[in-house]
Scaffold this active site. Structure first.
Site, PDB file in Angstrom:
ATOM      1  N   ASN A 154       0.854  -1.196   0.000  1.00 21.51           N
ATOM      2  CA  ASN A 154       0.000   0.000   0.000  1.00 21.51           C
ATOM      3  C   ASN A 154       0.886   1.241   0.000  1.00 21.51           C
ATOM      4  O   ASN A 154       2.116   1.136  -0.012  1.00 21.51           O
ATOM      5  CB  ASN A 154      -0.946  -0.015   1.209  1.00 21.51           C
ATOM      6  N   ASP A 212      -4.034  -6.680   5.078  1.00 21.56           N
ATOM      7  CA  ASP A 212      -4.967  -7.596   5.755  1.00 21.56           C
ATOM      8  C   ASP A 212      -4.854  -9.012   5.216  1.00 21.56           C
ATOM      9  O   ASP A 212      -5.159  -9.959   5.928  1.00 21.56           O
ATOM     10  CB  ASP A 212      -6.399  -7.085   5.567  1.00 21.56           C
ATOM     11  N   LYS A 268       8.049 -16.559 -11.455  1.00 19.81           N
ATOM     12  CA  LYS A 268       7.224 -15.435 -11.886  1.00 19.81           C
ATOM     13  C   LYS A 268       6.000 -15.964 -12.639  1.00 19.81           C
ATOM     14  O   LYS A 268       6.140 -16.815 -13.521  1.00 19.81           O
ATOM     15  CB  LYS A 268       8.053 -14.520 -12.791  1.00 19.81           C
ATOM     16  N   PRO A 284      -2.336 -12.243  10.444  1.00 18.43           N
ATOM     17  CA  PRO A 284      -2.638 -12.045  11.866  1.00 18.43           C
ATOM     18  C   PRO A 284      -2.831 -10.558  12.155  1.00 18.43           C
ATOM     19  O   PRO A 284      -2.171  -9.720  11.539  1.00 18.43           O
ATOM     20  CB  PRO A 284      -1.386 -12.571  12.583  1.00 18.43           C
ATOM     21  N   ASP A 285      -3.739 -10.239  13.055  1.00 11.43           N
ATOM     22  CA  ASP A 285      -3.938  -8.841  13.453  1.00 11.43           C
ATOM     23  C   ASP A 285      -2.975  -8.549  14.611  1.00 11.43           C
ATOM     24  O   ASP A 285      -3.196  -8.999  15.745  1.00 11.43           O
ATOM     25  CB  ASP A 285      -5.395  -8.592  13.866  1.00 11.43           C
ATOM     26  N   ILE A 286      -1.907  -7.812  14.312  1.00  8.52           N
ATOM     27  CA  ILE A 286      -0.835  -7.585  15.296  1.00  8.52           C
ATOM     28  C   ILE A 286      -1.380  -6.809  16.494  1.00  8.52           C
ATOM     29  O   ILE A 286      -1.216  -7.213  17.650  1.00  8.52           O
ATOM     30  CB  ILE A 286       0.346  -6.830  14.640  1.00  8.52           C
ATOM     31  N   PHE A 339      -3.773   2.858  15.147  1.00  8.01           N
ATOM     32  CA  PHE A 339      -4.058   3.874  14.138  1.00  8.01           C
ATOM     33  C   PHE A 339      -5.193   3.339  13.260  1.00  8.01           C
ATOM     34  O   PHE A 339      -5.385   2.133  13.168  1.00  8.01           O
ATOM     35  CB  PHE A 339      -2.818   4.143  13.268  1.00  8.01           C
ATOM     36  N   LYS A 399     -13.426   0.968  15.424  1.00  9.03           N
ATOM     37  CA  LYS A 399     -12.155   0.223  15.352  1.00  9.03           C
ATOM     38  C   LYS A 399     -11.474   0.175  16.717  1.00  9.03           C
ATOM     39  O   LYS A 399     -10.886  -0.831  17.092  1.00  9.03           O
ATOM     40  CB  LYS A 399     -11.237   0.880  14.308  1.00  9.03           C
ATOM     41  N   LYS A 441     -10.546  -3.397  18.303  1.00 13.29           N
ATOM     42  CA  LYS A 441      -9.150  -3.769  18.558  1.00 13.29           C
ATOM     43  C   LYS A 441      -8.880  -3.886  20.062  1.00 13.29           C
ATOM     44  O   LYS A 441      -7.845  -4.407  20.468  1.00 13.29           O
ATOM     45  CB  LYS A 441      -8.191  -2.741  17.957  1.00 13.29           C
TER      46      LYS A 441
END
Ligand code: CTP
Length: 408
Positions: free
Chosen positions: A213, A282, A292, A310-312, A332, A346, A350
């Site tokens: 991103n 995500d 390739k 995994p959601d850290i 954040f 959020k 979280k």
């Protein structure tokens, strides 16, 4: 940024080739808002002229303790009483040796000795050949200078004027200015250990392509600098970004979300603050192709299956130390719309006490931002401002929420 506004710095030059960088340093300090009074030793005058330093500082340069331009003929007293800090850059090996003995046979050393130590800190940017720097005598002298209360800013590494390569170069002017700015920041995070994630993650699809991103890492790096300046020990776990590590910050480079997860969870034990600033992907490819993936002329594009990373932050927030408040977690949220609603939801999802919302597309890659602080009590907006200024405010805000650090 005018971070040295109102500060008067005595910039002392001693003998060394690095004096050519002191011209740039003088400009950099002035650009940061300081007024600069240059004092030079006789040896420094072998390397750069008073005229250059006077032109850049906009003030007459002082070189002698017998200078009768000062009304009471005590330049060492008058100049040091007006200063907020004395910065010796470059500081030669000889000058450091002189300082530790309290010798005072030239204006600059006399001034260092005569300065009110509690009110006027002494900052030192050494510069010398690598063998001179590594010599036990120099190392002993630097340790003694620190024991006497001076701040030794360290040296750079690289090619030296003598043609050798190693430790001993004077730090670059902007780094020295950054250290001076940092020195004046209130030490609100003394004793804290801050772990920060920054930048994007990169999820490989094949050996040449990946999913990522547009996060530049600038916000996370600014937070690392602000936390360091506030006196914290800082570890920065960074995805792939093109940013220099702030001096004194411990950096761990990772690519994928999984690597970031492991880097964070293995460093949690000693952390007292965790700030999840990274824009973590995500999803990752279920299967990373070893070769390739080739375009097949006339055939449909390949389809890919993704699995969730995994959601850290959510994982760290469930840690018993986070639950007891010994590890303060900050998240954040980079949103594209409905910032307030999304950020509030959020924060709860979280399970963190504080979440910082911002609009991703309008801040990614930029030097400024606007932040929405969301906690259990409500919301507060700060900015627009530079990411560094916002980071300082955010670190102040976080510091107020922390338990005092445990006594060693
Ligand atoms: N985060 C994380 N690990 C992930 C995803 C997100 O630690 N796998 C952290 C981010 O560093 C940030 C916060 O969680 O502090 C929110 O990230 P964001 O991408 O905005 O939220 P998501 O949970 O991914 O939700 P969505 O993408 O649906 O908005």
């Amino acid at each position: 940024m005018n971070e040295l506004a109102g500060k008067h710095i005595v910039l002392g030059l001693t003998g060394g080739v690095a004096c050519y960088k002191s011209a740039e340093l003088c400009r950099s300090l002035i650009k940061a808002g300081a007024t600069v009074q240059v004092v030079m030793t006789e040896s420094a005058e072998q390397f750069i002229t008073k005229t250059t330093m006077q032109s850049l500082s906009g003030r007459p340069v002082y070189t002698s303790q017998w200078d009768d331009r000062v009304a009471n003929n005590m330049a060492h007293i008058e100049l040091s009483r007006q200063a907020h800090a004395v910065l010796i850059a470059p500081c030669s090996a000889d000058f450091a040796a002189k300082l530790i003995h309290g010798r005072a046979d030239d204006l600059l050393s006399l001034m260092c000795l005569a300065r009110p130590r509690d009110a006027v800190p002494l900052l030192i940017a050494p510069a010398m050949n690598r063998e001179m720097w590594a010599h036990p005598a120099t190392q002993r002298n630097m340790a003694q200078l620190e024991a006497d209360g001076a701040v030794v800013l360290g040296v750079g590494q690289g090619e030296q004027a003598c043609g050798e390569t190693g430790d001993g170069r004077m730090l670059e002017p902007d780094s020295i200015t950054e250290a001076v700015v940092g020195h004046f920041q209130p030490k609100l995070m003394g004793g804290q250990s801050v772990l920060i994630t920054a930048g994007p993650t990169f999820e490989a699809l094949d050996p040449v392509r990946g999913l990522t991103n547009r996060s530049s890492g600038k916000m996370g790096f600014a937070l690392a600098r602000a936390a360091r300046d506030a006196g914290a020990r800082v570890t920065l776990v960074s995805g792939p970004v093109a940013l220099a590590t702030p001096d004194g910050v411990d950096r761990v480079d990772v690519d994928s979300a999984q690597q970031m997860f492991e880097a964070v969870t293995s460093r949690l034990e000693t952390a007292t603050v965790f700030i999840a600033c990274a824009a973590v992907a995500d999803w990752r490819a279920e299967q990373v192709s070893e070769e390739k993936v080739k375009k097949q002329v006339g055939k449909a594009p390949p389809t890919m299956q993704f699995v969730e990373n995994p959601d850290i932050l959510a994982t760290v927030a469930k840690n018993p130390r986070a639950q007891s408040g010994d590890l303060f977690c900050v998240g954040f949220a980079a949103e594209s719309h409905d910032l307030m609603t999304n950020a509030k939801a959020k924060r709860e999802r979280k399970g963190v006490p504080l979440l910082i919302g911002n609009i991703g597309p309008s801040t990614f890659g930029r030097d400024d931002n606007t932040l929405l602080l969301v906690d259990a009590k409500g919301t507060r907006e700060i900015g627009p401002d530079s990411k560094l200024a916002l980071s300082r405010l955010l670190i102040q805000d976080i510091a107020q929420r922390l338990k005092p650090p445990a006594k060693p």
